[in-house]
Design a protein around this motif. Structure first.
Motif, PDB file in Angstrom:
ATOM      1  N   ARG A  81      58.570   8.968  65.776  1.00  0.00           N
ATOM      2  CA  ARG A  81      59.447   7.978  65.243  1.00  0.00           C
ATOM      3  C   ARG A  81      60.292   6.974  66.496  1.00  0.00           C
ATOM      4  NH1 ARG A  81      56.957   9.100  62.165  1.00  0.00           N
ATOM      5  NH2 ARG A  81      57.170  10.008  59.965  1.00  0.00           N
ATOM      6  N   ARG A  82      60.312   7.518  67.788  1.00  0.00           N
ATOM      7  CA  ARG A  82      60.629   6.713  68.750  1.00  0.00           C
ATOM      8  C   ARG A  82      59.695   5.524  69.053  1.00  0.00           C
ATOM      9  NH1 ARG A  82      62.871  11.290  71.786  1.00  0.00           N
ATOM     10  NH2 ARG A  82      65.464  11.211  71.602  1.00  0.00           N
ATOM     11  N   PRO A  96      59.558   3.541  64.573  1.00  0.00           N
ATOM     12  CA  PRO A  96      60.559   3.634  63.437  1.00  0.00           C
ATOM     13  C   PRO A  96      60.110   3.414  62.176  1.00  0.00           C
ATOM     14  CG  PRO A  96      61.508   2.714  65.410  1.00  0.00           C
ATOM     15  CD  PRO A  96      60.178   2.580  65.460  1.00  0.00           C
ATOM     16  N   ASP A 106      61.536   4.047  57.728  1.00  0.00           N
ATOM     17  CA  ASP A 106      62.596   3.980  56.851  1.00  0.00           C
ATOM     18  C   ASP A 106      62.595   5.425  56.355  1.00  0.00           C
ATOM     19  OD1 ASP A 106      65.072   3.561  55.342  1.00  0.00           O
ATOM     20  OD2 ASP A 106      63.776   2.674  53.543  1.00  0.00           O
ATOM     21  N   SER A 115      63.825   8.902  61.546  1.00  0.00           N
ATOM     22  CA  SER A 115      63.990   7.855  62.461  1.00  0.00           C
ATOM     23  C   SER A 115      65.611   7.556  62.457  1.00  0.00           C
ATOM     24  CB  SER A 115      63.422   6.477  61.637  1.00  0.00           C
ATOM     25  OG  SER A 115      62.031   6.638  61.426  1.00  0.00           O
ATOM     26  N   ALA A 116      66.418   7.538  61.505  1.00  0.00           N
ATOM     27  CA  ALA A 116      67.819   7.268  61.714  1.00  0.00           C
ATOM     28  C   ALA A 116      68.365   8.477  62.675  1.00  0.00           C
ATOM     29  CB  ALA A 116      68.500   7.404  60.271  1.00  0.00           C
ATOM     30  N   GLN A 174      67.755   7.099  66.178  1.00  0.00           N
ATOM     31  CA  GLN A 174      68.774   6.220  66.338  1.00  0.00           C
ATOM     32  C   GLN A 174      70.023   6.546  66.987  1.00  0.00           C
ATOM     33  OE1 GLN A 174      68.397   2.823  66.911  1.00  0.00           O
ATOM     34  NE2 GLN A 174      70.327   2.142  66.865  1.00  0.00           N
ATOM     35  N   ALA A 175      70.612   7.632  66.149  1.00  0.00           N
ATOM     36  CA  ALA A 175      71.801   8.059  66.590  1.00  0.00           C
ATOM     37  C   ALA A 175      71.789   8.882  67.724  1.00  0.00           C
ATOM     38  CB  ALA A 175      72.248   9.132  65.556  1.00  0.00           C
ATOM     39  N   ARG A 176      70.745   9.323  68.150  1.00  0.00           N
ATOM     40  CA  ARG A 176      70.656  10.060  69.515  1.00  0.00           C
ATOM     41  C   ARG A 176      70.448   9.028  70.554  1.00  0.00           C
ATOM     42  NH1 ARG A 176      70.922  12.518  74.012  1.00  0.00           N
ATOM     43  NH2 ARG A 176      69.118  12.916  75.104  1.00  0.00           N
ATOM     44  N   ASP A 177      69.329   8.090  70.376  1.00  0.00           N
ATOM     45  CA  ASP A 177      69.059   7.243  71.542  1.00  0.00           C
ATOM     46  C   ASP A 177      70.120   5.812  71.811  1.00  0.00           C
ATOM     47  OD1 ASP A 177      67.099   9.015  71.900  1.00  0.00           O
ATOM     48  OD2 ASP A 177      65.604   7.465  71.039  1.00  0.00           O
ATOM     49  N   ALA A 178      70.644   5.319  70.514  1.00  0.00           N
ATOM     50  CA  ALA A 178      71.401   4.157  70.640  1.00  0.00           C
ATOM     51  C   ALA A 178      73.007   4.622  70.726  1.00  0.00           C
ATOM     52  CB  ALA A 178      71.161   3.194  69.637  1.00  0.00           C
ATOM     53  N   ASP A 179      73.354   5.660  69.752  1.00  0.00           N
ATOM     54  CA  ASP A 179      74.673   5.725  69.474  1.00  0.00           C
ATOM     55  C   ASP A 179      75.142   7.171  70.253  1.00  0.00           C
ATOM     56  OD1 ASP A 179      74.734   3.765  67.577  1.00  0.00           O
ATOM     57  OD2 ASP A 179      74.281   5.107  65.885  1.00  0.00           O
TER      58      ASP A 179
END
Length: 401
Positions: free
Chosen positions: A201-202, A205, A207, A211-212, A215-220
């Motif tokens: 998924r990295r 990504p 839907d 994947s979400a 995103q929370a791990r890598d970006a947020d």
């Protein structure tokens, strides 16, 4: 431990006849709703079986899942176990638990459940189309009950549908409460599988929920890598197993109580929703419950529970409490005000309740409309139930239609 009880009863209790809750529970609930038991590990704990007492235990922040990791804490089984895992959403309290719940809340919210309903209906119709072509009698548990929920959760989380048999096998092992060597090896296999999904998924990504979470791990930066892996594994595991076994137990009880099945087939639009709630109350997926540890001395229903002692609220037992439910031993799909506790209560209330309800509504409503002649192909007493798991499952359910 402070109790007048002698020689604590072994827990978990064996399943009752006809897939009913264990027979020990009615006596405990009326005479001693907070009772001492011995766990498979040899440790002792308290089981809570009355409705009001279960609500109190589930909302008392002095009864902690995180404290399972404390030295000397009671254990369900000997040796390393899930209670040791500091990254599991099931083993967190307070702010960390709330943070992980918020990350998955949108994927399982009632609004999202309704958005998924049309897709779940498509899957259900496809499965029933196939069931209708099979030679009778058909094992509806293996051909329908075990397939629908894992198909749905794979699509929600983002696991390939082709992997559903592997996920199902892993889940059956991980949900057992027996010797843990095989469970630990299975745990490693499943987490390695989720790490592969995370990497995919990295790179690409989609839907889906995984994947979400990436995103929370890598970006947020709202998840650690270990939390991400474990959350993915637990969503796949817990996101389908309880639903599988509730659908199986529900079909059995509906067909065993023939008058209730005929009511449902005659009035599916009106009675599907209350039928689902009555199945949750009368035939919940688990006869066990999750262990907690007292952070300090606690008084519960007149029983003194000492700091460091284990407490297991039994949501399924509370569903037969005559103080809460009129004629609780009666299976009645017209029952109103059915405030069961099958999804828990308080901070650890099941986040997937909306999706589970929707799946059962689609499953039972579609079966009632499309296969109204559905009936058990064997005497109900011949259906075998498998204990020794967190969820109660059947070996198979033969039907004709």
């Amino acid at each position: 431990m402070s109790s007048s009880a002698q020689d604590p009863t072994a827990f978990p209790f064996p399943p009752g006849p006809l897939g009913e809750p264990p027979t020990e529970l009615s006596g405990l609930r009326s005479a001693c709703p907070v009772s001492r038991v011995t766990l498979p590990s040899g440790d002792e704990a308290w089981v809570v079986s009355g409705y009001d007492e279960v609500v109190t235990a589930l909302t008392d922040r002095r009864l902690s899942r995180a404290a399972l990791r404390a030295p000397g804490a009671p254990r369900m089984v000997k040796g390393p176990d899930f209670g040791d895992n500091p990254y599991s959403i099931f083993n967190l309290d307070g702010a960390d638990h709330a943070r992980l719940r918020r990350l998955i809340a949108g994927a399982f919210a009632p609004r999202r459940a309704e958005e998924l309903r049309a897709r779940v209906q498509e899957i259900t119709d496809e499965l029933i189309d196939r069931v209708a072509t099979l030679p009778q009698p058909v094992d509806i548990y293996h051909e329908f009950c075990t397939v629908l929920p894992i198909w749905v959760v794979c699509e929600i989380v983002g696991a390939p549908l082709a992997d559903r048999d592997r996920i199902k096998t892993w889940t059956e092992t991980l949900m057992s409460v027996g010797p843990n060597e095989q469970r630990l090896a299975t745990r490693e296999a499943m987490t390695a599988y989720v790490r592969e999904l995370v990497a995919a998924r990295r790179a690409e990504p989609r839907d889906d929920l995984l994947s979400a979470l990436v995103q929370a791990r890598d970006a947020d930066d709202r998840l650690s890598e270990a939390e991400l892996t474990w959350l993915g594994a637990e969503l796949l595991l817990a996101g389908h197993d309880t639903t599988v076994n509730t659908i199986g137990r529900g079909i059995f009880q509906l067909l065993r109580h023939r008058d209730q099945w005929e009511l449902l087939t005659a009035r599916p639009d009106e009675l599907t929703e209350p039928a689902v709630e009555e199945v949750f109350r009368y035939a919940p997926p688990s006869d066990v419950g999750l262990l907690r540890v007292a952070l300090e001395d606690v008084e519960l229903a007149g029983t003194s529970i000492g700091k460091g002692e284990g407490v297991i609220p039994l949501m399924h037992a509370s569903s037969r409490d005559e103080r809460q439910f009129a004629q609780p031993e009666r299976f009645d799909i017209t029952r109103a005000d059915n405030r069961h506790l099958v999804f828990g209560y308080g901070p650890h209330h099941c986040p997937g309740a909306g999706v589970a309800r929707m799946e059962l509504q689609v499953a039972f409503g579609t079966l009632a409309r499309r296969l109204p002649g559905l009936r058990l192909a064997v005497d109900p007493a011949e259906v075998r139930w498998i204990g020794g798991h967190i969820t109660l499952r059947t070996e198979g359910l033969l039907v004709t239609f």
